[in-house]
Design a protein around this motif. Structure first.
Motif, PDB file in Angstrom:
ATOM      1  N   VAL A  35      -0.058 -11.953  15.132  1.00  0.00           N
ATOM      2  CA  VAL A  35      -0.560 -10.646  15.564  1.00  0.00           C
ATOM      3  C   VAL A  35       0.540  -9.605  15.395  1.00  0.00           C
ATOM      4  N   ILE A  36       0.126  -8.419  14.922  1.00  0.00           N
ATOM      5  CA  ILE A  36       1.010  -7.246  14.903  1.00  0.00           C
ATOM      6  C   ILE A  36       0.428  -6.252  15.910  1.00  0.00           C
ATOM      7  N   TYR A  37       1.254  -5.829  16.877  1.00  0.00           N
ATOM      8  CA  TYR A  37       0.766  -4.969  17.950  1.00  0.00           C
ATOM      9  C   TYR A  37       0.937  -3.494  17.577  1.00  0.00           C
ATOM     10  N   PRO A  38       0.058  -2.641  18.121  1.00  0.00           N
ATOM     11  CA  PRO A  38       0.128  -1.204  17.806  1.00  0.00           C
ATOM     12  C   PRO A  38       1.346  -0.556  18.479  1.00  0.00           C
ATOM     13  N   PRO A  39       1.714   0.642  17.997  1.00  0.00           N
ATOM     14  CA  PRO A  39       1.093   1.370  16.888  1.00  0.00           C
ATOM     15  C   PRO A  39       1.466   0.748  15.538  1.00  0.00           C
ATOM     16  N   ILE A  40       0.522   0.784  14.628  1.00  0.00           N
ATOM     17  CA  ILE A  40       0.700   0.139  13.328  1.00  0.00           C
ATOM     18  C   ILE A  40       0.557   1.199  12.243  1.00  0.00           C
ATOM     19  N   PRO A  41       1.580   1.410  11.387  1.00  0.00           N
ATOM     20  CA  PRO A  41       1.463   2.413  10.324  1.00  0.00           C
ATOM     21  C   PRO A  41       0.289   2.089   9.407  1.00  0.00           C
ATOM     22  N   CYS A  42      -0.343   3.138   8.957  1.00  0.00           N
ATOM     23  CA  CYS A  42      -1.488   2.968   8.066  1.00  0.00           C
ATOM     24  C   CYS A  42      -1.045   2.273   6.775  1.00  0.00           C
ATOM     25  N   GLY A  43      -1.841   1.318   6.291  1.00  0.00           N
ATOM     26  CA  GLY A  43      -1.540   0.591   5.070  1.00  0.00           C
ATOM     27  C   GLY A  43      -0.744  -0.672   5.282  1.00  0.00           C
ATOM     28  N   THR A  44      -0.456  -1.030   6.529  1.00  0.00           N
ATOM     29  CA  THR A  44       0.294  -2.257   6.791  1.00  0.00           C
ATOM     30  C   THR A  44      -0.573  -3.480   6.484  1.00  0.00           C
ATOM     31  N   SER A  45      -0.015  -4.457   5.752  1.00  0.00           N
ATOM     32  CA  SER A  45      -0.748  -5.681   5.405  1.00  0.00           C
ATOM     33  C   SER A  45      -0.805  -6.609   6.602  1.00  0.00           C
ATOM     34  N   PRO A  46      -1.843  -7.455   6.685  1.00  0.00           N
ATOM     35  CA  PRO A  46      -1.924  -8.423   7.787  1.00  0.00           C
ATOM     36  C   PRO A  46      -0.721  -9.342   7.783  1.00  0.00           C
ATOM     37  N   PRO A  47      -0.354  -9.894   8.917  1.00  0.00           N
ATOM     38  CA  PRO A  47       0.831 -10.751   8.998  1.00  0.00           C
ATOM     39  C   PRO A  47       0.631 -12.064   8.234  1.00  0.00           C
ATOM     40  N   VAL A  48       1.753 -12.630   7.770  1.00  0.00           N
ATOM     41  CA  VAL A  48       1.726 -13.917   7.083  1.00  0.00           C
ATOM     42  C   VAL A  48       1.647 -15.022   8.121  1.00  0.00           C
ATOM     43  N   CYS A  49       0.739 -15.979   7.873  1.00  0.00           N
ATOM     44  CA  CYS A  49       0.517 -17.057   8.836  1.00  0.00           C
ATOM     45  C   CYS A  49       0.870 -18.385   8.181  1.00  0.00           C
TER      46      CYS A  49
END
Length: 383
Positions: free
Chosen positions: A53-67
């Motif tokens: 999980v990446i918690y907000p605030p999240i810059p626009c265009g950020t890719s989902p985290p690698v799992c």
């Protein structure tokens, strides 16, 4: 449309799509690249399975985290996933090795990747075609053997009255065409010494075989003559006359029959009879023996040693002559036929040489070339 130059000031917004692919540039009309997107998201961004999980605030265009957890999606096969959680819509193909029936139904193929649904075993298809006479020769495949509108063009296997197959393109349901049979048949002369392969020429319309034979075979004879090769047109003339069951005996056949009778009368082997039969050498060899006796004598001496070596060992023997000029190599080639040798030239000019091979059929001619030339000169010397 705004003209972007240094003397014009545009107050309208840029409105170009930013690199995030979602929002547009809100700056005034400008030159160069647009700045990065300053928007931010306030919702959690997770991987597909939710473990990262990446918690907000999240810059626009950020890719989902690698799992690094195994993929939890539903797959087409029952094998466990061998790849990690990913954000792509389609999972990688399953690499597990399985056994699968080939497309033609011939056999089970082993060590096939699970994702390969269509497998060819590599054997010939072998299914009966729609003509009912031939079988599919394509490699193992799926679907029909012949597409719509495609007909079988294999040679027709039906036998002609002469006993040879039709060989015309497959014609299911139709009688075989009345064309001349072009199958090669072996014909021999009356004594059995000569043999050749000539077209059968049975069937067909009257005169068709003669016209076809005369155009094809005579053209072949002309090509051989242009290349400087000897041409024996006996079989061609025999076929054009319509007499294909036998070849005509020649002078060599008559000499061969006389030799057989002589060998039987003297109770000797026919192979040893050649020493009793005088040979006539070609004008080229006789002229070379007179002009260059030293070269010709050395060649005959090597030929004699090679024959004796074969007689002692009973096996084939070869001798490689040194590099020679073209006319000297021609002496070897022509003289080899009188000894029943096989001669071949190797390498390129100026390093070209000749290799002769003697077999158990090789014999010493009588007389030798040098002896024949000396005998022909005796009357002149005594005159």
């Amino acid at each position: 449309m705004c003209l972007k130059d240094t003397e014009h000031l545009c107050l309208l917004p840029c409105n170009k799509l930013l690199r995030c692919g979602i929002h547009r540039c809100e700056e005034r009309c400008h030159l160069g690249h647009c700045p990065r997107c300053y928007n931010a998201g306030f919702e959690e961004l997770t991987c597909h399975c939710g473990a990262q999980v990446i918690y907000p605030p999240i810059p626009c265009g950020t890719s989902p985290p690698v799992c690094d957890q195994p993929c939890s999606r539903m797959h087409d096969c029952f094998h466990p996933a061998l790849h990690n959680c990913h954000n792509e819509e389609v999972c990688p193909p399953c690499p597990v090795l399985v056994s699968r029936m080939c497309m033609g139904g011939h056999r089970n193929c082993v060590n096939v990747p699970c994702h390969a649904k269509k497998v060819s075993c590599g054997s010939a298809c072998g299914r009966l075609l729609t003509c009912g006479q031939h079988f599919c020769k394509r490699l193992c495949h799926e679907g029909v053997c012949l597409d719509n509108g495609v007909v079988c063009t294999s040679p027709c296997p039906l036998l002609r009255p002469c006993g040879h197959p039709c060989q015309s393109p497959c014609h299911p349901g139709d009688p075989c065409p009345t064309v001349v049979c072009r199958m090669k048949v072996k014909v021999i002369c009356n004594c059995g010494r000569k043999s050749d392969m000539v077209p059968c020429l049975a069937g067909g319309e009257s005169g068709a075989g003669f016209a076809s034979l005369s155009s094809e075979d005579l053209a072949m004879c002309m090509r051989q003559l242009e290349l400087g090769q000897p041409v024996d047109v006996e079989a061609t003339l025999c076929a054009m006359r319509g007499d294909q069951s036998r070849l005509k005996c020649d002078e060599e056949c008559a000499q061969w029959q006389r030799n057989r009778l002589l060998a039987a009368a003297l109770n000797i082997d026919e192979a040893n009879l050649s020493a009793m039969v005088s040979v006539v050498y070609s004008p080229f060899l006789q002229e070379k023996a007179r002009r260059e006796p030293e070269v010709t004598g050395k060649i005959e001496e090597e030929f004699r040693r090679l024959v004796e070596k074969v007689r002692k060992s009973g096996e084939k023997c070869s001798y490689s002559f040194p590099v020679m000029k073209k006319d000297h190599r021609q002496i070897i080639h022509e003289l080899a036929s009188y000894y029943n040798f096989r001669s071949l030239s190797y390498d390129t000019e100026p390093r070209r040489n000749v290799v002769v091979t003697a077999s158990r059929d090789s014999l010493l001619p009588y007389p030798t070339l040098m002896a024949a030339v000396k005998n022909s000169e005796k009357p002149n010397s005594t005159a």
